[in-house]
Design a protein around this motif. Structure first.
Motif, PDB file in Angstrom:
ATOM      1  N   PRO A 127       0.899  -1.370   0.015  1.00 45.95           N
ATOM      2  CA  PRO A 127       0.111   0.054   0.099  1.00 45.95           C
ATOM      3  C   PRO A 127       1.028   1.134  -0.021  1.00 45.95           C
ATOM      4  O   PRO A 127       2.147   1.070   0.423  1.00 45.95           O
ATOM      5  N   ALA A 128       0.388   2.540  -0.928  1.00 47.57           N
ATOM      6  CA  ALA A 128       1.029   3.530  -0.674  1.00 47.57           C
ATOM      7  C   ALA A 128       1.926   3.978   0.537  1.00 47.57           C
ATOM      8  O   ALA A 128       2.973   4.237   0.372  1.00 47.57           O
ATOM      9  N   PRO A 129       1.507   3.936   1.630  1.00 46.39           N
ATOM     10  CA  PRO A 129       2.363   4.416   2.747  1.00 46.39           C
ATOM     11  C   PRO A 129       3.570   3.584   3.017  1.00 46.39           C
ATOM     12  O   PRO A 129       4.471   4.046   3.639  1.00 46.39           O
ATOM     13  N   LEU A 130       3.557   2.284   2.563  1.00 44.82           N
ATOM     14  CA  LEU A 130       4.812   1.407   2.598  1.00 44.82           C
ATOM     15  C   LEU A 130       5.496   1.279   1.376  1.00 44.82           C
ATOM     16  O   LEU A 130       6.394   0.239   1.412  1.00 44.82           O
ATOM     17  N   ARG A 131       5.381   2.299   0.490  1.00 47.66           N
ATOM     18  CA  ARG A 131       6.078   2.180  -0.511  1.00 47.66           C
ATOM     19  C   ARG A 131       7.599   3.119  -0.262  1.00 47.66           C
ATOM     20  O   ARG A 131       8.179   3.252  -1.558  1.00 47.66           O
ATOM     21  N   SER A 132       7.726   3.364   0.577  1.00 44.56           N
ATOM     22  CA  SER A 132       9.041   4.140   0.673  1.00 44.56           C
ATOM     23  C   SER A 132      10.027   3.142   1.164  1.00 44.56           C
ATOM     24  O   SER A 132       9.904   2.151   2.125  1.00 44.56           O
ATOM     25  N   GLY A 133      11.061   3.289   0.630  1.00 44.91           N
ATOM     26  CA  GLY A 133      12.310   2.287   0.758  1.00 44.91           C
ATOM     27  C   GLY A 133      12.987   2.473   2.534  1.00 44.91           C
ATOM     28  O   GLY A 133      13.215   1.446   3.197  1.00 44.91           O
ATOM     29  N   HIS A 134      12.845   3.801   2.792  1.00 46.01           N
ATOM     30  CA  HIS A 134      13.180   3.841   4.209  1.00 46.01           C
ATOM     31  C   HIS A 134      12.018   3.168   5.220  1.00 46.01           C
ATOM     32  O   HIS A 134      12.615   2.860   6.078  1.00 46.01           O
ATOM     33  N   ILE A 135      10.968   3.357   5.157  1.00 43.30           N
ATOM     34  CA  ILE A 135       9.860   2.941   5.905  1.00 43.30           C
ATOM     35  C   ILE A 135      10.132   1.230   5.942  1.00 43.30           C
ATOM     36  O   ILE A 135      10.239   0.676   6.971  1.00 43.30           O
TER      37      ILE A 135
END
Length: 333
Positions: free
Chosen positions: A12-20
């Motif tokens: 899902p979009a909020p988890l598409r950050s490599g840092h997150i």
């Protein structure tokens, strides 16, 4: 059978950050939110001491599967640097494989887990021979079944090097899979120093210094480092490690000693898969794109996943569990 690919991973979009993805992968929050099924590998687990050769002792944990009339084979799992057999990602993957009928052996590298007291010399990343020897001991204890190996980060690097040595060492290794492995250690060290956000180096240095303190407490007659050396950054402390505790002439020679970059894997005879993420903030993707690989080594670069994250949603389960299980199951007739 169609095997999952890295491109299939779309969080899902909020988890598409490599840092997150990277920060969540080893967080306490993730361990709390994971379903209980992610820790079933702990049930009935037997602690074991294995032979690393030349008097070296390594620890591990073995769990026999109970879901199938007959075991599919033996799955061996390698943790990352300053991880252990009880790291969240190791437990999660082991539990998934256990449910699919694999016996699971989780191996601690030297000075990882609670094993600092077992061997006086320090761990470093070029100690591949003792890991290969330990795999031979494990194979002898649990014979007559396929062996498959998976490793994460530095453990992925060890898995690839072990697979390279497997035929000559007589290991019955059928397959190896590396998740976000260190490819070019020199480039990776530069990335952590100069490109990755400061907190990644701070995180690794905190864990490494804590490990070195445990080592010093276990062997108080030794002086592993001067206090000033312990205050250095990652490059400085690694250079001190090389000078004090290895036979390498320089930091660069040591880093080259465990590199699998360029053509290093060109003569691989064991089928392997390398899974990484384009947004990994710890291991630069360029190192993977420069690899010269034989046909039996699959390189799979996912758009998302961070460093050993691949977290699918808010239950904190990982895409890599299904990915690894599908490929392990495919090697069994």
């Amino acid at each position: 059978m169609t095997l999952p690919k890295g491109k299939d991973f779309l969080p899902p979009a909020p988890l598409r950050s490599g840092h997150i993805q990277t920060m969540l992968s080893s967080s306490g929050v993730r361990r709390m939110l994971l379903p209980k099924a992610a820790q079933t590998v702990l049930q009935g687990s037997e602690p074991m001491m294995v032979d690393g050769g030349d008097g070296v002792r390594l620890t591990g944990a073995y769990t026999a599967q109970k879901t199938h009339p007959r075991s599919r084979g033996l799955a061996v799992l390698f943790h990352g640097w300053e991880g252990s057999v009880d790291s969240t990602y190791v437990l999660q993957t082991g539990s998934r494989l256990l449910g699919d009928g694999w016996d699971v052996f989780r191996l601690n590298f030297r000075d990882h887990g609670d094993s600092h007291h077992l061997n006086e010399a320090l761990f470093h990343s070029c100690r591949i021979d003792e890991v290969v020897h330990a795999l031979g001991d494990i194979a002898q204890r649990f014979p007559n079944r396929p062996m498959a190996l998976a490793g994460f980060s530095l453990g992925g690097n060890f898995a690839l090097r072990a697979a390279m040595q497997a035929p000559a060492a007589g290991l019955p290794l059928s397959y190896a899979l590396a998740v976000c492995p260190i490819i070019d250690p020199g480039e990776g060290l530069f990335s952590l120093e100069g490109q990755a956000p400061w907190f990644y180096q701070a995180y690794f240095m905190h864990k490494w210094r804590r490990s070195l303190q445990a080592k010093q407490a276990a062997f108080p007659h030794q002086q592993y480092f001067e206090l000033a050396e312990l205050k250095q950054n990652l490059r400085g402390l690694t250079a001190s490690l090389v000078a004090r505790h290895t036979n390498f002439a320089s930091l660069e020679a040591y880093l080259d000693g465990y590199s699998v970059a360029g053509r290093a894997l060109a003569d691989m005879h064991v089928p392997c898969t390398i899974l990484t993420a384009r947004d990994d903030p710890v291991i630069p993707v360029a190192a993977f794109e420069k690899l010269d690989l034989p046909a039996n080594v699959e390189l799979d670069i996912s758009p998302y996943g961070g460093h050993c994250g691949f977290i699918r949603g808010w239950n904190m389960t990982s895409f890599t569990d299904d990915y690894i299980a599908a490929r392990f199951n495919a090697i069994v007739p």
